[in-house]
Design a protein around this motif. Sequence first.
Motif, PDB file in Angstrom:
ATOM      1  N   ALA A   1       0.937  -1.140  -0.012  1.00  0.00           N
ATOM      2  CA  ALA A   1      -0.110  -0.031   0.029  1.00  0.00           C
ATOM      3  C   ALA A   1       0.813   1.343   0.015  1.00  0.00           C
ATOM      4  N   ARG A   2       1.873   1.186   0.835  1.00  0.00           N
ATOM      5  CA  ARG A   2       2.810   2.486   0.668  1.00  0.00           C
ATOM      6  C   ARG A   2       3.581   2.554  -0.611  1.00  0.00           C
ATOM      7  N   MET A   3       3.930   1.482  -1.181  1.00  0.00           N
ATOM      8  CA  MET A   3       4.448   1.542  -2.523  1.00  0.00           C
ATOM      9  C   MET A   3       3.539   2.124  -3.578  1.00  0.00           C
TER      10      MET A   3
ATOM     11  N   LEU B   1      18.072   0.599   7.117  1.00  0.00           N
ATOM     12  CA  LEU B   1      17.933   0.695   5.548  1.00  0.00           C
ATOM     13  C   LEU B   1      17.918   2.140   5.241  1.00  0.00           C
ATOM     14  N   SER B   2      18.850   2.403   4.085  1.00  0.00           N
ATOM     15  CA  SER B   2      18.680   3.856   3.871  1.00  0.00           C
ATOM     16  C   SER B   2      18.589   3.785   2.188  1.00  0.00           C
ATOM     17  N   HIS B   3      17.812   4.759   1.660  1.00  0.00           N
ATOM     18  CA  HIS B   3      17.794   4.997   0.065  1.00  0.00           C
ATOM     19  C   HIS B   3      17.865   6.572  -0.228  1.00  0.00           C
ATOM     20  N   SER B   4      18.341   6.778  -1.332  1.00  0.00           N
ATOM     21  CA  SER B   4      18.597   8.132  -1.822  1.00  0.00           C
ATOM     22  C   SER B   4      18.879   7.987  -3.139  1.00  0.00           C
TER      23      SER B   4
ATOM     24  N   SER C   1      14.136  -1.336  -2.524  1.00  0.00           N
ATOM     25  CA  SER C   1      14.657  -1.345  -1.090  1.00  0.00           C
ATOM     26  C   SER C   1      14.113  -2.380  -0.212  1.00  0.00           C
ATOM     27  N   HIS C   2      12.684  -2.365  -0.087  1.00  0.00           N
ATOM     28  CA  HIS C   2      12.194  -3.288   0.688  1.00  0.00           C
ATOM     29  C   HIS C   2      12.182  -4.675   0.079  1.00  0.00           C
ATOM     30  N   VAL C   3      12.144  -4.871  -1.053  1.00  0.00           N
ATOM     31  CA  VAL C   3      12.275  -6.402  -1.547  1.00  0.00           C
ATOM     32  C   VAL C   3      13.583  -6.710  -1.257  1.00  0.00           C
TER      33      VAL C   3
ATOM     34  N   LYS D   1      25.509  12.161  10.475  1.00  0.00           N
ATOM     35  CA  LYS D   1      24.310  12.709  11.680  1.00  0.00           C
ATOM     36  C   LYS D   1      23.202  11.856  11.419  1.00  0.00           C
ATOM     37  N   GLU D   2      22.924  11.662  10.215  1.00  0.00           N
ATOM     38  CA  GLU D   2      21.564  10.599   9.893  1.00  0.00           C
ATOM     39  C   GLU D   2      21.920   9.392  10.342  1.00  0.00           C
ATOM     40  N   ALA D   3      22.981   8.811  10.306  1.00  0.00           N
ATOM     41  CA  ALA D   3      23.377   7.484  10.555  1.00  0.00           C
ATOM     42  C   ALA D   3      23.180   7.577  12.213  1.00  0.00           C
TER      43      ALA D   3
HETATM   44  C1  COA Z   1      13.405   8.936   8.977  1.00  0.00           C
HETATM   45  C2  COA Z   1      14.589   9.431   9.179  1.00  0.00           C
HETATM   46  C3  COA Z   1      14.955   8.473  10.321  1.00  0.00           C
HETATM   47  C4  COA Z   1      15.315   9.084   7.927  1.00  0.00           C
HETATM   48  O1  COA Z   1      15.067   9.860   6.883  1.00  0.00           O
HETATM   49  P1  COA Z   1      15.702   9.741   5.414  1.00  0.00           P
HETATM   50  O2  COA Z   1      17.339  10.283   5.613  1.00  0.00           O
HETATM   51  O3  COA Z   1      15.023  10.401   4.529  1.00  0.00           O
HETATM   52  O4  COA Z   1      15.731   8.293   4.960  1.00  0.00           O
HETATM   53  P2  COA Z   1      16.683   7.125   4.729  1.00  0.00           P
HETATM   54  O5  COA Z   1      16.415   6.629   3.372  1.00  0.00           O
HETATM   55  O6  COA Z   1      18.046   7.313   5.274  1.00  0.00           O
HETATM   56  O7  COA Z   1      15.790   6.046   5.714  1.00  0.00           O
HETATM   57  C5  COA Z   1      14.591   5.506   5.580  1.00  0.00           C
HETATM   58  C6  COA Z   1      14.664   4.428   6.457  1.00  0.00           C
HETATM   59  O8  COA Z   1      14.932   4.433   7.656  1.00  0.00           O
HETATM   60  C7  COA Z   1      14.128   3.507   8.615  1.00  0.00           C
HETATM   61  N1  COA Z   1      13.764   4.522   9.594  1.00  0.00           N
HETATM   62  C8  COA Z   1      12.582   5.162   9.619  1.00  0.00           C
HETATM   63  N2  COA Z   1      12.571   5.690  10.762  1.00  0.00           N
HETATM   64  C9  COA Z   1      13.693   5.291  11.594  1.00  0.00           C
HETATM   65  C10 COA Z   1      14.094   5.790  12.804  1.00  0.00           C
HETATM   66  N3  COA Z   1      13.558   6.690  13.586  1.00  0.00           N
HETATM   67  N4  COA Z   1      15.338   5.235  13.282  1.00  0.00           N
HETATM   68  C11 COA Z   1      16.065   4.326  12.242  1.00  0.00           C
HETATM   69  N5  COA Z   1      15.721   4.111  10.987  1.00  0.00           N
HETATM   70  C12 COA Z   1      14.384   4.607  10.619  1.00  0.00           C
HETATM   71  C13 COA Z   1      13.197   2.974   7.640  1.00  0.00           C
HETATM   72  O9  COA Z   1      13.637   1.705   7.034  1.00  0.00           O
HETATM   73  C14 COA Z   1      13.168   3.911   6.429  1.00  0.00           C
HETATM   74  O10 COA Z   1      12.869   3.284   5.141  1.00  0.00           O
HETATM   75  P3  COA Z   1      11.197   3.480   4.691  1.00  0.00           P
HETATM   76  O11 COA Z   1      11.237   5.182   4.743  1.00  0.00           O
HETATM   77  O12 COA Z   1      11.580   3.068   3.043  1.00  0.00           O
HETATM   78  O13 COA Z   1      10.197   2.759   5.230  1.00  0.00           O
HETATM   79  C15 COA Z   1      14.806  10.954   9.847  1.00  0.00           C
HETATM   80  O14 COA Z   1      16.298  10.885  10.009  1.00  0.00           O
HETATM   81  C16 COA Z   1      14.528  11.971   8.745  1.00  0.00           C
HETATM   82  O15 COA Z   1      13.417  12.232   8.595  1.00  0.00           O
HETATM   83  N6  COA Z   1      15.586  13.003   8.342  1.00  0.00           N
HETATM   84  C17 COA Z   1      15.376  14.191   7.573  1.00  0.00           C
HETATM   85  C18 COA Z   1      16.453  14.684   7.340  1.00  0.00           C
HETATM   86  C19 COA Z   1      17.187  15.488   8.097  1.00  0.00           C
HETATM   87  O16 COA Z   1      16.643  16.619   8.334  1.00  0.00           O
HETATM   88  N7  COA Z   1      18.470  15.436   8.553  1.00  0.00           N
HETATM   89  C20 COA Z   1      19.135  16.193   9.292  1.00  0.00           C
HETATM   90  C21 COA Z   1      20.582  15.765   9.206  1.00  0.00           C
HETATM   91  S1  COA Z   1      21.806  17.145   9.666  1.00  0.00           S
END
Ligand code: COA
Length: 257
Positions: free
Chosen positions: A44-46, A102-105, A61-63, A167-169
């Motif tokens: 559904a999210r897809m 997981l992360s994707h970009s 990513s999810h597969v 920072k994100e990691a």
């Molecule tokens: C949701 C967040 C945890 C990561 O978001 P993101 O960088 O956009 O996305 P990424 O691709 O790296 O990671 C997404 C995945 O992390 C996982 N995830 C979601 N929430 C999470 C959490 N609280 N903790 C760890 N992992 C999480 C999920 O598997 C998600 O996959 P999905 O969205 O396909 O379900 C959050 O950090 C965010 O919204 N960041 C926004 C960016 C920001 O302002 N960064 C500041 C850095 S200086």
Amino acid sequence: MPASDHHVPVPALQPGQVHLWQGTVGCGALADLDSSVLSPSEQARMASIANTDARALYAASHVALRHVLAAYDGRPARNLRFRTAEGGKPGLVDGHGLSFNLSHSGQMLLIAVADDCELGVDIEQQRGGHRSEAVARRFFAPEEYTALATCPAHLRSDYFTQIWALKEAYIKATGQGLAQPLQGFAVQCLEHHAELLRCDIGRPNDWTLVTWTPTPGYKAALAAQRPALEVHHFDLAEAGIPSPGGSLFRKPHSGRP
Ligand SMILES: CC(C)(COP(=O)(O)OP(=O)(O)OC[C@H]1O[C@@H](n2cnc3c(N)ncnc32)[C@H](O)[C@@H]1OP(=O)(O)O)[C@@H](O)C(=O)NCCC(=O)NCCS
């Protein structure tokens, strides 16, 4: 056995190791995708993602995540169930200590797997950066902002993306996401070494940070709550994940860590 349940051989995960799986989503990935392993909520999210490229990246990513985790866990990919911790971090139900993130970009995805370890990963596509100065001023800790400002101009865009990914990691490893104040901790990135300078959870020495260039145009980072780590890199396409002969992922051509 349905094609979507094929078993992928993965190296044994030893204590103290982190296995990093990266992949580049190929053109037409959605057409090649067998999304039947996804749960109804993942499907559904897809389906709710309007942009075709973003939908393909989410689905791939999810597969891939299901197939990678299934290979370590031993259960079929479609049988895995996920839970969401307070703060939003996903985990495996009945995962027996198997940790992942997981992360994707852009067109890339990154999956980290470890044995019983708080970990987070981030992959970031580098973008043109005249706004990076303002973003760093707003979101980076003072130490990080100063390091960026004193960085040679031609390296600044790379450095900005590396700090952002670190920072994100870290906030993904703690699981608090953006509820965690971004200035409450500070990271540092030297030529071949990244570290946590200060933090609000545990002590900096409890953490290992790693940053690398998965392929030109992207930066990636790992944060793990362990004082020492052995990191192993793998490629989803080379390992035939998610399906043998499938063209979901492009073979890597350069820029390996
Ligand atoms: C949701 C967040 C945890 C990561 O978001 P993101 O960088 O956009 O996305 P990424 O691709 O790296 O990671 C997404 C995945 O992390 C996982 N995830 C979601 N929430 C999470 C959490 N609280 N903790 C760890 N992992 C999480 C999920 O598997 C998600 O996959 P999905 O969205 O396909 O379900 C959050 O950090 C965010 O919204 N960041 C926004 C960016 C920001 O302002 N960064 C500041 C850095 S200086």
